[in-house]
Design an enzyme around this catalytic site. Structure first.
Site, PDB file in Angstrom:
ATOM      1  N   ASN A  81      28.012  42.479  15.466  1.00 12.57           N
ATOM      2  CA  ASN A  81      27.384  42.010  14.913  1.00 12.57           C
ATOM      3  C   ASN A  81      27.535  41.964  12.964  1.00 12.57           C
ATOM      4  OD1 ASN A  81      24.744  39.720  15.250  1.00 12.57           O
ATOM      5  ND2 ASN A  81      23.977  41.646  13.812  1.00 12.57           N
ATOM      6  N   TYR A 146      34.057  31.889   5.497  1.00 17.41           N
ATOM      7  CA  TYR A 146      33.547  31.852   6.927  1.00 17.41           C
ATOM      8  C   TYR A 146      33.727  31.528   8.030  1.00 17.41           C
ATOM      9  CZ  TYR A 146      29.562  32.639  10.113  1.00 17.41           C
ATOM     10  OH  TYR A 146      28.648  33.368  11.256  1.00 17.41           O
ATOM     11  N   LYS A 150      34.762  34.182  11.707  1.00 17.55           N
ATOM     12  CA  LYS A 150      34.953  33.809  13.042  1.00 17.55           C
ATOM     13  C   LYS A 150      36.078  33.609  13.736  1.00 17.55           C
ATOM     14  CE  LYS A 150      30.937  34.966  12.070  1.00 17.55           C
ATOM     15  NZ  LYS A 150      30.482  36.255  12.400  1.00 17.55           N
ATOM     16  N   THR A 181      17.703  33.046  11.890  1.00 15.94           N
ATOM     17  CA  THR A 181      17.779  34.053  10.623  1.00 15.94           C
ATOM     18  C   THR A 181      17.634  34.289   9.149  1.00 15.94           C
ATOM     19  OG1 THR A 181      19.151  34.274  10.856  1.00 15.94           O
ATOM     20  CG2 THR A 181      19.400  34.686  12.536  1.00 15.94           C
TER      21      THR A 181
HETATM   22  N1  NAP Z   1      22.125  32.721  12.562  1.00 14.38           N
HETATM   23  C1  NAP Z   1      23.171  31.986  12.517  1.00 14.38           C
HETATM   24  O1  NAP Z   1      23.084  30.986  12.447  1.00 14.38           O
HETATM   25  C2  NAP Z   1      24.463  32.264  13.187  1.00 14.38           C
HETATM   26  C3  NAP Z   1      24.944  31.510  13.693  1.00 14.38           C
HETATM   27  C4  NAP Z   1      26.787  32.196  14.474  1.00 14.38           C
HETATM   28  C5  NAP Z   1      26.918  33.209  13.647  1.00 14.38           C
HETATM   29  N2  NAP Z   1      26.543  33.870  13.313  1.00 14.38           N
HETATM   30  C6  NAP Z   1      26.932  35.682  13.551  1.00 14.38           C
HETATM   31  O2  NAP Z   1      25.140  36.806  13.606  1.00 14.38           O
HETATM   32  C7  NAP Z   1      25.716  37.958  13.302  1.00 14.38           C
HETATM   33  C8  NAP Z   1      24.256  38.497  12.781  1.00 14.38           C
HETATM   34  O3  NAP Z   1      23.750  37.413  11.536  1.00 14.38           O
HETATM   35  P1  NAP Z   1      22.080  36.207  11.656  1.00 14.38           P
HETATM   36  O4  NAP Z   1      22.242  35.507  11.417  1.00 14.38           O
HETATM   37  O5  NAP Z   1      20.856  37.938  12.342  1.00 14.38           O
HETATM   38  O6  NAP Z   1      21.789  37.070  10.123  1.00 14.38           O
HETATM   39  P2  NAP Z   1      21.110  38.368   9.547  1.00 14.38           P
HETATM   40  O7  NAP Z   1      19.328  38.605   9.953  1.00 14.38           O
HETATM   41  O8  NAP Z   1      21.476  38.121   8.000  1.00 14.38           O
HETATM   42  O9  NAP Z   1      21.576  39.922  10.111  1.00 14.38           O
HETATM   43  C9  NAP Z   1      23.551  40.401   9.718  1.00 14.38           C
HETATM   44  C10 NAP Z   1      22.768  41.829   9.498  1.00 14.38           C
HETATM   45  O10 NAP Z   1      24.482  41.968   8.889  1.00 14.38           O
HETATM   46  C11 NAP Z   1      24.237  43.527   7.942  1.00 14.38           C
HETATM   47  N3  NAP Z   1      25.278  43.400   7.003  1.00 14.38           N
HETATM   48  C12 NAP Z   1      26.170  42.197   6.016  1.00 14.38           C
HETATM   49  N4  NAP Z   1      26.170  43.397   5.163  1.00 14.38           N
HETATM   50  C13 NAP Z   1      26.526  44.431   6.205  1.00 14.38           C
HETATM   51  C14 NAP Z   1      27.523  44.974   5.518  1.00 14.38           C
HETATM   52  N5  NAP Z   1      27.863  45.184   4.232  1.00 14.38           N
HETATM   53  N6  NAP Z   1      27.583  46.425   5.810  1.00 14.38           N
HETATM   54  C15 NAP Z   1      26.824  46.788   7.592  1.00 14.38           C
HETATM   55  N7  NAP Z   1      26.071  45.438   7.305  1.00 14.38           N
HETATM   56  C16 NAP Z   1      26.116  43.891   7.007  1.00 14.38           C
HETATM   57  C17 NAP Z   1      22.654  42.934   7.094  1.00 14.38           C
HETATM   58  O11 NAP Z   1      22.020  44.166   7.325  1.00 14.38           O
HETATM   59  P3  NAP Z   1      21.804  44.785   6.496  1.00 14.38           P
HETATM   60  O12 NAP Z   1      21.113  44.048   4.914  1.00 14.38           O
HETATM   61  O13 NAP Z   1      21.371  46.014   6.612  1.00 14.38           O
HETATM   62  O14 NAP Z   1      23.414  45.380   5.264  1.00 14.38           O
HETATM   63  C18 NAP Z   1      21.484  42.709   8.545  1.00 14.38           C
HETATM   64  O15 NAP Z   1      21.237  43.046   9.500  1.00 14.38           O
HETATM   65  C19 NAP Z   1      26.229  37.088  11.697  1.00 14.38           C
HETATM   66  O16 NAP Z   1      27.916  38.175  12.169  1.00 14.38           O
HETATM   67  C20 NAP Z   1      26.432  36.277  11.608  1.00 14.38           C
HETATM   68  O17 NAP Z   1      27.685  35.536  11.630  1.00 14.38           O
HETATM   69  C21 NAP Z   1      24.447  33.529  13.460  1.00 14.38           C
END
Ligand code: NAP
Length: 236
Positions: A81, A146, A150, A181
């Site tokens: 994730n 990005y 994906k 988020t």
């Molecule tokens: N929110 C959206 O609209 C959306 C839409 C489509 C897909 N997604 C996908 O959903 C997933 C989760 O994103 P989210 O929206 O929940 O955002 P988020 O709250 O920013 O979560 C992303 C997480 O990834 C971790 N992370 C980032 N870089 C990292 C690294 N180098 N090593 C380990 N952990 C890392 C961060 O943890 P740390 O800060 O502790 O490193 C953070 O907890 C992502 O893959 C994103 O692309 C999100």
């Protein structure tokens, strides 16, 4: 007891997914870089193990996998994730930004999965869910790095699903729409509400429920699936 490994578990979708599994009595391995954020998720989950791990660093991923396997906690599920978002006109996108996107969305997930894969093969059982995005299927301008990663997650899901099937390993993908988020800059979500067919953006727990469905026995005959959980935006 069953266990699940969740990357990016300190916030957003990862945190909500950890809570969803904890409610179903899973032991939850929480991976992320920020120990403070992990601690909060850990407290909310109860039965969990927090592992500080930067997924872009091969040795940290190897250490995390070793720690997970040494617990004998019967890991059956991986949720890939973790991710970061980048938005910039193509001409301004640097090699470093492309590399960083590849390392977090693909290489980190591949390394972690590869390290745990032999235990899945040995147990003839395993389930992997990759968290991709609508942008991996319907990209928009300025999201080249990005969106490409994906899309790669979607393709990797399908290839790995075929490879895992003879071993009883399922691999699926959630293509999430816009979810509220911390990945989005402040104010951005408000601007996007009206563009959604269902009239609002998603909540992390709504993605978590779909991840749980794909990861668990509720979808025992499903592999290689790309589940759109996006309020209908992929149809526009
Ligand atoms: N929110 C959206 O609209 C959306 C839409 C489509 C897909 N997604 C996908 O959903 C997933 C989760 O994103 P989210 O929206 O929940 O955002 P988020 O709250 O920013 O979560 C992303 C997480 O990834 C971790 N992370 C980032 N870089 C990292 C690294 N180098 N090593 C380990 N952990 C890392 C961060 O943890 P740390 O800060 O502790 O490193 C953070 O907890 C992502 O893959 C994103 O692309 C999100």
């Amino acid at each position: 007891m069953k266990s699940v490994v969740i990357t990016g578990a300190g916030s957003g979708i990862g945190r909500a997914t950890a809570l969803a599994f904890a409610r179903q009595n899973y032991h939850v391995f929480l991976l992320g870089r920020d120990s403070r954020k992990l601690r909060i998720t850990h407290l909310e989950c109860g039965d969990a193990t927090s592992i500080v791990c930067d997924l872009t660093r091969a040795e940290e991923v190897a250490n995390a996998a070793r720690q997970i396997l040494s617990t004998n906690k019967n890991v059956e599920i991986i949720i890939n994730n973790a991710g970061t978002f980048t938005y910039k006109p193509f001409e301004q996108q640097t090699d470093e930004e492309w590399t960083a996107q590849f390392q977090i969305h693909i290489l980190g997930a591949v390394r972690l999965t590869k390290a745990l894969w032999p235990s899945f093969v040995q147990n003839k059982k395993g389930s992997i869910v990759n968290v991709s995005s609508t942008l991996g299927i319907r990209p928009t301008a300025g999201t080249g790095a990005y969106s490409a990663m994906k899309a790669a997650q979607v393709s990797w899901t399908q290839s790995l699903a075929l490879e895992g099937a003879p071993h009883g390993i399922r691999v699926n993908c959630v293509a999430a729409g816009i979810v509220d988020t911390p990945i989005h800059p402040p104010g951005a979500i408000l601007q996007m509400q009206n563009a959604q067919p269902l009239g609002r953006v998603g909540r992390p727990d709504e993605i978590a429920q779909s991840i749980y469905f794909l990861a668990s026995e509720h979808s025992a005959w499903t592999t290689g699936a790309i589940l759109h959980v996006d309020g209908g935006i992929n149809l526009l």
